[in-house]
Design an enzyme around this catalytic site. Structure first.
Site, PDB file in Angstrom:
ATOM      1  N   LYS A  53      25.639  47.278 -92.162  1.00  0.00           N
ATOM      2  CA  LYS A  53      24.974  47.102 -91.019  1.00  0.00           C
ATOM      3  C   LYS A  53      25.684  48.232 -89.842  1.00  0.00           C
ATOM      4  O   LYS A  53      25.084  48.844 -88.949  1.00  0.00           O
ATOM      5  CB  LYS A  53      25.071  45.757 -90.410  1.00  0.00           C
ATOM      6  CG  LYS A  53      24.138  44.882 -91.252  1.00  0.00           C
ATOM      7  CD  LYS A  53      23.995  43.512 -90.642  1.00  0.00           C
ATOM      8  CE  LYS A  53      22.632  43.160 -90.977  1.00  0.00           C
ATOM      9  NZ  LYS A  53      22.426  41.751 -90.983  1.00  0.00           N
ATOM     10  N   GLU A 106      27.438  42.177 -81.039  1.00  0.00           N
ATOM     11  CA  GLU A 106      26.134  42.678 -80.461  1.00  0.00           C
ATOM     12  C   GLU A 106      25.806  41.618 -79.172  1.00  0.00           C
ATOM     13  O   GLU A 106      25.996  40.345 -79.612  1.00  0.00           O
ATOM     14  CB  GLU A 106      24.975  42.403 -81.447  1.00  0.00           C
ATOM     15  CG  GLU A 106      24.688  43.777 -82.124  1.00  0.00           C
ATOM     16  CD  GLU A 106      23.464  43.671 -83.089  1.00  0.00           C
ATOM     17  OE1 GLU A 106      23.425  44.561 -83.748  1.00  0.00           O
ATOM     18  OE2 GLU A 106      22.763  42.670 -82.916  1.00  0.00           O
ATOM     19  N   HIS A 118      16.183  31.667 -91.604  1.00  0.00           N
ATOM     20  CA  HIS A 118      16.295  33.041 -91.975  1.00  0.00           C
ATOM     21  C   HIS A 118      15.200  33.320 -93.231  1.00  0.00           C
ATOM     22  O   HIS A 118      15.173  34.426 -93.791  1.00  0.00           O
ATOM     23  CB  HIS A 118      17.383  33.812 -92.221  1.00  0.00           C
ATOM     24  CG  HIS A 118      18.367  33.441 -90.837  1.00  0.00           C
ATOM     25  ND1 HIS A 118      17.960  34.048 -89.704  1.00  0.00           N
ATOM     26  CD2 HIS A 118      19.339  32.687 -90.736  1.00  0.00           C
ATOM     27  CE1 HIS A 118      19.034  33.664 -88.807  1.00  0.00           C
ATOM     28  NE2 HIS A 118      19.832  32.828 -89.354  1.00  0.00           N
ATOM     29  N   ARG A 174      12.981  48.639 -99.603  1.00  0.00           N
ATOM     30  CA  ARG A 174      12.365  47.949-100.779  1.00  0.00           C
ATOM     31  C   ARG A 174      11.225  47.642-100.560  1.00  0.00           C
ATOM     32  O   ARG A 174      10.754  47.568 -99.251  1.00  0.00           O
ATOM     33  CB  ARG A 174      13.153  46.659-101.432  1.00  0.00           C
ATOM     34  CG  ARG A 174      13.401  45.855-100.251  1.00  0.00           C
ATOM     35  CD  ARG A 174      13.451  44.129-100.833  1.00  0.00           C
ATOM     36  NE  ARG A 174      13.220  43.148 -99.733  1.00  0.00           N
ATOM     37  CZ  ARG A 174      13.995  42.931 -98.769  1.00  0.00           C
ATOM     38  NH1 ARG A 174      15.394  43.317 -98.655  1.00  0.00           N
ATOM     39  NH2 ARG A 174      13.750  42.072 -97.740  1.00  0.00           N
TER      40      ARG A 174
HETATM   41  C1  MV4 Z   1      19.944  39.177 -83.867  1.00  0.00           C
HETATM   42  C2  MV4 Z   1      19.332  38.044 -83.079  1.00  0.00           C
HETATM   43  C3  MV4 Z   1      19.451  38.210 -81.865  1.00  0.00           C
HETATM   44  N1  MV4 Z   1      20.043  38.910 -80.973  1.00  0.00           N
HETATM   45  N2  MV4 Z   1      20.694  39.914 -83.132  1.00  0.00           N
HETATM   46  C4  MV4 Z   1      18.446  37.356 -87.930  1.00  0.00           C
HETATM   47  C5  MV4 Z   1      18.818  37.862 -89.457  1.00  0.00           C
HETATM   48  C6  MV4 Z   1      19.064  39.013 -89.291  1.00  0.00           C
HETATM   49  N3  MV4 Z   1      18.109  40.130 -89.821  1.00  0.00           N
HETATM   50  C7  MV4 Z   1      19.244  39.446 -87.755  1.00  0.00           C
HETATM   51  N4  MV4 Z   1      18.916  38.319 -87.054  1.00  0.00           N
HETATM   52  C8  MV4 Z   1      18.974  38.022 -85.765  1.00  0.00           C
HETATM   53  N5  MV4 Z   1      19.510  38.989 -85.241  1.00  0.00           N
HETATM   54  C9  MV4 Z   1      20.692  39.816 -82.059  1.00  0.00           C
HETATM   55  N6  MV4 Z   1      21.588  40.870 -81.474  1.00  0.00           N
HETATM   56  C10 MV4 Z   1      18.402  37.140 -83.580  1.00  0.00           C
HETATM   57  C11 MV4 Z   1      18.412  37.084 -84.977  1.00  0.00           C
HETATM   58  C12 MV4 Z   1      17.892  35.967 -85.758  1.00  0.00           C
HETATM   59  C13 MV4 Z   1      16.428  36.413 -86.191  1.00  0.00           C
HETATM   60  C14 MV4 Z   1      15.930  37.536 -86.304  1.00  0.00           C
HETATM   61  C15 MV4 Z   1      14.768  37.904 -87.099  1.00  0.00           C
HETATM   62  C16 MV4 Z   1      13.891  36.846 -87.471  1.00  0.00           C
HETATM   63  C17 MV4 Z   1      14.239  35.519 -87.487  1.00  0.00           C
HETATM   64  C18 MV4 Z   1      15.765  35.278 -86.698  1.00  0.00           C
HETATM   65  C19 MV4 Z   1      15.971  33.787 -86.363  1.00  0.00           C
HETATM   66  C20 MV4 Z   1      17.102  33.695 -85.872  1.00  0.00           C
HETATM   67  C21 MV4 Z   1      17.845  34.909 -85.472  1.00  0.00           C
END
Ligand code: MV4
Length: 507
Positions: A120, A204, A239, A296
């Site tokens: 990342k 972040e 997730h 993918r």
């Molecule tokens: C975040 C976020 C809020 N702020 N980053 C969750 C999985 C990963 N792909 C990144 N995720 C998140 N990153 C920041 N800076 C909230 C999430 C997140 C989330 C993102 C996408 C789909 C569902 C989620 C559920 C909870 C938190």
């Protein structure tokens, strides 16, 4: 890229996605090879391939994840190309490299693209230098709590600590105030070291109440790329995505264009080859930020196929054959509305615990706007070793309202008896105000689903009673009827349908 034509493709996967990929390859007139574990001897993907090779025992670590076993299967059958599907080895750079080193074609991106996006921090740096918006935060790993606290003070609490090697929500921790930082950082580093063998953590800004929007892209591997619009994937729990739709409700044409442009910029920046997905987080104020890129084919690709009228599997194969991207951006548009429901073998009343067992009855919905991608059939014993996703129901309508009406109809018609499943959960979800309005965020399931108030599935005795009652009801109804007697076959189907519906808890 050396272009090698191929006429036989090995699918290094199982379940519904292996079935889907085999369909695409067969339609192109190519020969197909499946691989399978001891638990999958009679699985759906094995029965649909021209040839199938046993690659090891049931645990994935001894079969679907063993690079040498898969290369051996390709050699033994003369397959010249490998499609990895999703999960398993699909984002493993060493696998992609080993396939090409063996003189075979990997149907997907280069190992280099996987490496850049698999980490990342390196993905963040690459995106920032390419002008793609990233969440305010650090571009270097942080180990010192005082440094982390100073950065958090600059960007503002709350912040999120993320493992650079993490993914799918693993290795993340919210920090709401300076006092929590030291222990949070220590714990997240420890977890990341444990889970990924890499303790690099970055900071972040934590975006609250976001939407998860992702863009499907296709790249030619030479800096050319197009997008196939967005998918909204905010209905998830822990997730794990549960429902996805395209278009995203409440995305203005201008915002859509900006996010799609950013995704194409992402793909071009790394000379991306094949099908990929760029994930963004959309803040309530309309700001969007790059989160990660999935290198993918994704589970939810069918909703994009349905709305854009494309075939992503054949597009991937054609790119791998050196034909380039077989669609032109200016020809692509979104037509109608598609929604995907992931059918999991799990029990909503028991904290979504996985459920296994034999598929005792399966009667799939049909009719206008209905597609089912499944890896199961009546009599199949769902193995405990793999993902509990059994099938995907993909619904299309001219507009969202019609798609929702069809969804309800098809979910009600879906007969699945055996393992406990989440079709009742889907029926609940699509009748919630915030889902119907399209204003739902990633907090939807966590905030609105109440496991305490959830109707638990019937136990065996209760099921027997319901079946008997349904049969009795139907017999009475028929004897009261003044109309001509129905044929035995058709009347039997009717009570059987009611009984099955009762058995599956699909009311
Ligand atoms: C975040 C976020 C809020 N702020 N980053 C969750 C999985 C990963 N792909 C990144 N995720 C998140 N990153 C920041 N800076 C909230 C999430 C997140 C989330 C993102 C996408 C789909 C569902 C989620 C559920 C909870 C938190």
């Amino acid at each position: 890229m050396k272009v090698k034509k191929f006429d036989k493709v090995l699918v290094a996967n199982r379940g519904e996605i292996a079935v889907r990929i085999l369909q695409g390859i067969r339609e192109m007139g190519l020969k197909t090879v499946a691989v399978y574990s001891e638990a999958d001897r009679v699985a759906a993907h094995v029965l649909r391939a021209d040839e199938a090779v046993l690659i090891g025992p049931a645990p994935a670590a001894e079969s679907y994840l063993v690079i040498d076993r898969i290369l051996e299967a390709a050699r033994a059958t003369g397959a010249q190309a490998i499609h990895p599907g999703y999960g398993f080895l699909s984002e493993n750079a060493e696998f992609a490299a080993a396939v090409e080193e063996a003189g075979l074609t990997f149907i997907g991106p280069t190992a280099d693209s996987m490496r850049v996006m698999g980490d990342k921090l390196s993905a963040r740096r690459k995106m920032r230098s390419s002008g793609v918006p990233v969440v305010p935060g650090t571009d270097e790993a942080v180990t010192d709590p005082e440094v982390a606290t100073r950065i958090a003070g600059e960007i503002g609490f709350p912040v999120l600590l993320k493992a650079s090697a993490g993914g799918g929500g693993k290795g993340m921790r919210i920090v709401r105030e300076a006092g929590e930082m030291a222990s949070a950082l220590r714990q997240t580093m420890g977890e990341a070291k444990n889970a990924f063998g890499d303790d690099a953590i970055f900071v972040e800004k934590y975006i609250e109440n976001p939407k998860h929007i992702e863009i499907q892209v296709l790249g030619d591997g030479r800096g050319g790329a197009i997008h196939l619009f967005e998918r909204e994937c905010s209905v998830q729990r822990r997730h794990q995505k549960v429902i996805e739709e395209s278009p995203a409700p409440s995305l203005s044409p201008q915002l859509r264009q900006e996010i799609c442009d950013a995704a194409v910029q992402t793909a071009r920046a790394i000379d991306y080859r094949g099908a990929g997905t760029v994930e963004f987080i959309l803040a309530p104020g309309g700001e969007f930020y790059f989160l990660e890129m999935n290198t993918r084919l994704q589970v939810e690709h069918p909703i994009t196929e349905r709305v854009t009228g494309t075939d992503l599997v054949s597009a991937m194969v054609r790119i791998a054959q050196g034909e380039g991207i077989c669609y032109r951006q200016e020809d692509l548009q979104q037509h109608g509305w598609a929604i995907e429901y992931r059918i999991y073998a799990e029990d909503a009343a028991r904290n979504f615990a996985p459920s296994v067992g034999k598929i005792l009855a399966l009667d799939l919905p049909q009719g206008p706007g209905v597609r089912v991608d499944s890896g199961i059939f009546e009599g199949f014993e769902v193995p405990i070793h793999y993902d509990p996703m059994l099938a995907k129901l993909i619904i299309w309508g001219e507009n969202r309202e019609q798609a929702l009406a069809r969804s309800k109809r098809a979910l009600e018609e879906f007969i699945l008896h055996g393992p406990t499943h989440n079709i009742p959960f889907h029926l609940w979800a699509i009748q919630q105000k915030s889902f119907i309005s399209g204003e739902y965020t990633t907090n939807f399931v966590g905030e609105e689903f109440d496991p305490e108030a959830w109707l638990p599935p019937l136990d065996d005795d209760q099921r027997q009673a319901v079946i008997a009652a349904a049969a009795l009801f139907e017999a009475n109804r028929r004897s009261d009827s003044t109309t001509a007697p129905t044929t035995p076959g058709s009347s039997r189907n009717h009570w059987r349908l009611n009984a099955r519906r009762a058995m599956t808890g699909n009311r």
